[in-house]
Motif scaffolding. Structure first.
Motif, PDB file in Angstrom:
ATOM      1  N   SER A 117      33.936 -19.759 -13.329  1.00  0.00           N
ATOM      2  CA  SER A 117      34.914 -20.846 -13.456  1.00  0.00           C
ATOM      3  C   SER A 117      34.850 -21.771 -12.245  1.00  0.00           C
ATOM      4  CB  SER A 117      36.336 -20.290 -13.622  1.00  0.00           C
ATOM      5  OG  SER A 117      36.723 -19.603 -12.443  1.00  0.00           O
ATOM      6  N   PHE A 118      34.540 -21.214 -11.084  1.00  0.00           N
ATOM      7  CA  PHE A 118      34.412 -21.997  -9.854  1.00  0.00           C
ATOM      8  C   PHE A 118      35.640 -22.887  -9.645  1.00  0.00           C
ATOM      9  CE2 PHE A 118      30.185 -21.117 -11.556  1.00  0.00           C
ATOM     10  CZ  PHE A 118      29.637 -20.405 -10.517  1.00  0.00           C
ATOM     11  N   ASP A 119      36.808 -22.300  -9.835  1.00  0.00           N
ATOM     12  CA  ASP A 119      38.062 -23.057  -9.750  1.00  0.00           C
ATOM     13  C   ASP A 119      38.994 -22.431  -8.726  1.00  0.00           C
ATOM     14  OD1 ASP A 119      39.851 -25.112 -10.523  1.00  0.00           O
ATOM     15  OD2 ASP A 119      40.911 -23.727 -11.842  1.00  0.00           O
ATOM     16  N   PRO A 120      38.776 -22.697  -7.456  1.00  0.00           N
ATOM     17  CA  PRO A 120      37.752 -23.558  -6.867  1.00  0.00           C
ATOM     18  C   PRO A 120      36.530 -22.745  -6.423  1.00  0.00           C
ATOM     19  CG  PRO A 120      39.331 -22.998  -5.173  1.00  0.00           C
ATOM     20  CD  PRO A 120      39.783 -22.303  -6.446  1.00  0.00           C
ATOM     21  N   ILE A 127      34.164 -23.548 -19.463  1.00  0.00           N
ATOM     22  CA  ILE A 127      35.311 -24.340 -19.909  1.00  0.00           C
ATOM     23  C   ILE A 127      36.011 -23.558 -21.010  1.00  0.00           C
ATOM     24  CG2 ILE A 127      36.059 -26.539 -20.905  1.00  0.00           C
ATOM     25  CD1 ILE A 127      34.706 -26.783 -18.116  1.00  0.00           C
ATOM     26  N   HIS A 128      37.254 -23.203 -20.757  1.00  0.00           N
ATOM     27  CA  HIS A 128      38.034 -22.433 -21.724  1.00  0.00           C
ATOM     28  C   HIS A 128      39.257 -23.252 -22.124  1.00  0.00           C
ATOM     29  CE1 HIS A 128      35.511 -19.012 -20.814  1.00  0.00           C
ATOM     30  NE2 HIS A 128      35.692 -19.267 -19.533  1.00  0.00           N
ATOM     31  N   ASP A 157      34.509 -32.144 -13.891  1.00  0.00           N
ATOM     32  CA  ASP A 157      33.815 -33.104 -13.028  1.00  0.00           C
ATOM     33  C   ASP A 157      34.113 -32.858 -11.555  1.00  0.00           C
ATOM     34  OD1 ASP A 157      32.498 -34.414 -15.112  1.00  0.00           O
ATOM     35  OD2 ASP A 157      34.143 -35.835 -15.407  1.00  0.00           O
ATOM     36  N   GLU A 158      35.365 -32.537 -11.246  1.00  0.00           N
ATOM     37  CA  GLU A 158      35.724 -32.245  -9.854  1.00  0.00           C
ATOM     38  C   GLU A 158      35.018 -30.977  -9.368  1.00  0.00           C
ATOM     39  OE1 GLU A 158      40.256 -34.045  -9.495  1.00  0.00           O
ATOM     40  OE2 GLU A 158      39.956 -32.138 -10.563  1.00  0.00           O
ATOM     41  N   ARG A 159      35.015 -29.936 -10.207  1.00  0.00           N
ATOM     42  CA  ARG A 159      34.349 -28.693  -9.814  1.00  0.00           C
ATOM     43  C   ARG A 159      32.850 -28.908  -9.632  1.00  0.00           C
ATOM     44  NH1 ARG A 159      36.580 -24.525 -14.149  1.00  0.00           N
ATOM     45  NH2 ARG A 159      37.196 -26.406 -15.257  1.00  0.00           N
ATOM     46  N   ALA A 160      32.247 -29.666 -10.545  1.00  0.00           N
ATOM     47  CA  ALA A 160      30.804 -29.931 -10.446  1.00  0.00           C
ATOM     48  C   ALA A 160      30.490 -30.682  -9.151  1.00  0.00           C
ATOM     49  CB  ALA A 160      30.331 -30.720 -11.661  1.00  0.00           C
ATOM     50  N   ASP A 161      31.302 -31.682  -8.836  1.00  0.00           N
ATOM     51  CA  ASP A 161      31.089 -32.435  -7.593  1.00  0.00           C
ATOM     52  C   ASP A 161      31.245 -31.541  -6.366  1.00  0.00           C
ATOM     53  OD1 ASP A 161      30.562 -34.798  -8.948  1.00  0.00           O
ATOM     54  OD2 ASP A 161      32.593 -35.596  -8.690  1.00  0.00           O
ATOM     55  N   LEU A 162      32.257 -30.676  -6.386  1.00  0.00           N
ATOM     56  CA  LEU A 162      32.477 -29.781  -5.247  1.00  0.00           C
ATOM     57  C   LEU A 162      31.325 -28.787  -5.092  1.00  0.00           C
ATOM     58  CD1 LEU A 162      36.310 -29.126  -5.601  1.00  0.00           C
ATOM     59  CD2 LEU A 162      35.157 -30.352  -3.740  1.00  0.00           C
ATOM     60  N   ILE A 163      30.832 -28.258  -6.192  1.00  0.00           N
ATOM     61  CA  ILE A 163      29.700 -27.317  -6.125  1.00  0.00           C
ATOM     62  C   ILE A 163      28.497 -28.017  -5.504  1.00  0.00           C
ATOM     63  CG2 ILE A 163      28.027 -26.033  -7.519  1.00  0.00           C
ATOM     64  CD1 ILE A 163      30.456 -25.525  -9.492  1.00  0.00           C
ATOM     65  N   ARG A 164      28.213 -29.216  -5.982  1.00  0.00           N
ATOM     66  CA  ARG A 164      27.067 -29.969  -5.440  1.00  0.00           C
ATOM     67  C   ARG A 164      27.251 -30.253  -3.947  1.00  0.00           C
ATOM     68  NH1 ARG A 164      27.993 -33.037 -10.255  1.00  0.00           N
ATOM     69  NH2 ARG A 164      26.559 -32.345 -11.870  1.00  0.00           N
ATOM     70  N   SER A 200      28.416 -27.691 -17.866  1.00  0.00           N
ATOM     71  CA  SER A 200      29.571 -27.010 -18.448  1.00  0.00           C
ATOM     72  C   SER A 200      29.091 -26.208 -19.650  1.00  0.00           C
ATOM     73  CB  SER A 200      30.642 -28.013 -18.868  1.00  0.00           C
ATOM     74  OG  SER A 200      30.197 -28.802 -19.952  1.00  0.00           O
ATOM     75  N   PHE A 201      29.829 -25.161 -19.965  1.00  0.00           N
ATOM     76  CA  PHE A 201      29.528 -24.400 -21.182  1.00  0.00           C
ATOM     77  C   PHE A 201      30.810 -23.781 -21.717  1.00  0.00           C
ATOM     78  CE2 PHE A 201      29.496 -21.016 -18.104  1.00  0.00           C
ATOM     79  CZ  PHE A 201      29.751 -19.839 -18.788  1.00  0.00           C
TER      80      PHE A 201
END
Length: 164
Positions: free
Chosen positions: A9-12, A37-38, A48-55, A73-74
């Motif tokens: 989930s990487f949240d965060p 994504i659930h 989008d925020e999580r993806a940016d933070l991971i990058r 996402s999946f």
């Protein structure tokens, strides 16, 4: 060229996630980070925020490997997503024995579902073993200091959320 799929989930994103991701790049040429994504869950950060933070976190830690990681996402089974994104390895991080017990069951089920996708366990470093995204969210929500548990870009995002 080996591609690994690292779902979560990487949240965060935590230091533990980053540790496992960096180690995954020692095992695979490319890593696809799959942000689950659930629909029933209300995440702290959008995809989008999580993806940016991971990058941002990865690029700060390993700027020379930025082309070797993608974030997607999946909303399906992790093994199906791994196949969809061309991965033959499924990366799972382990913190302790309880993680191992659960992950062994999951790996067995995944093996039955997709024999062509191999689960690889990566142990978290000593400093990141107690860290969970759930605890980070709870501590941050109560105004606690999470700076020891998350990379700098995530800390900045969490601080912005608290001050908003």
């Amino acid at each position: 060229m080996t591609t690994a799929f690292y779902p979560g989930s990487f949240d965060p994103m935590t230091n533990g996630h980053l540790d496992v991701l960096v180690q995954a790049l020692n095992v695979a040429s490319n890593v696809v980070v799959g942000v689950g994504i659930h629909p029933g869950k209300a995440p702290m950060f959008t995809f989008d925020e999580r993806a940016d933070l991971i990058r941002q976190c990865l690029f700060d830690a390993l700027p020379t490997r930025k082309a070797d990681v993608s974030v997607v996402s999946f909303d399906s089974l992790a093994v199906d997503a791994a196949r969809q994104f061309g991965a033959n390895l499924l990366v799972r991080g382990l913190r302790d024995g309880s993680d191992f017990d659960y992950e062994m069951q999951l790996a067995g089920m995944n093996r039955q579902l997709a024999q062509d996708v191999q689960t690889v366990f990566i142990p978290a470093g000593t400093a990141s073993r107690p860290i969970t995204a759930t605890l980070v969210r709870q501590i941050a929500a109560m105004g606690g200091d999470v700076s020891a548990f998350v990379p700098a870009p995530v800390l900045k995002a969490l601080t912005s959320r608290q001050n908003a």
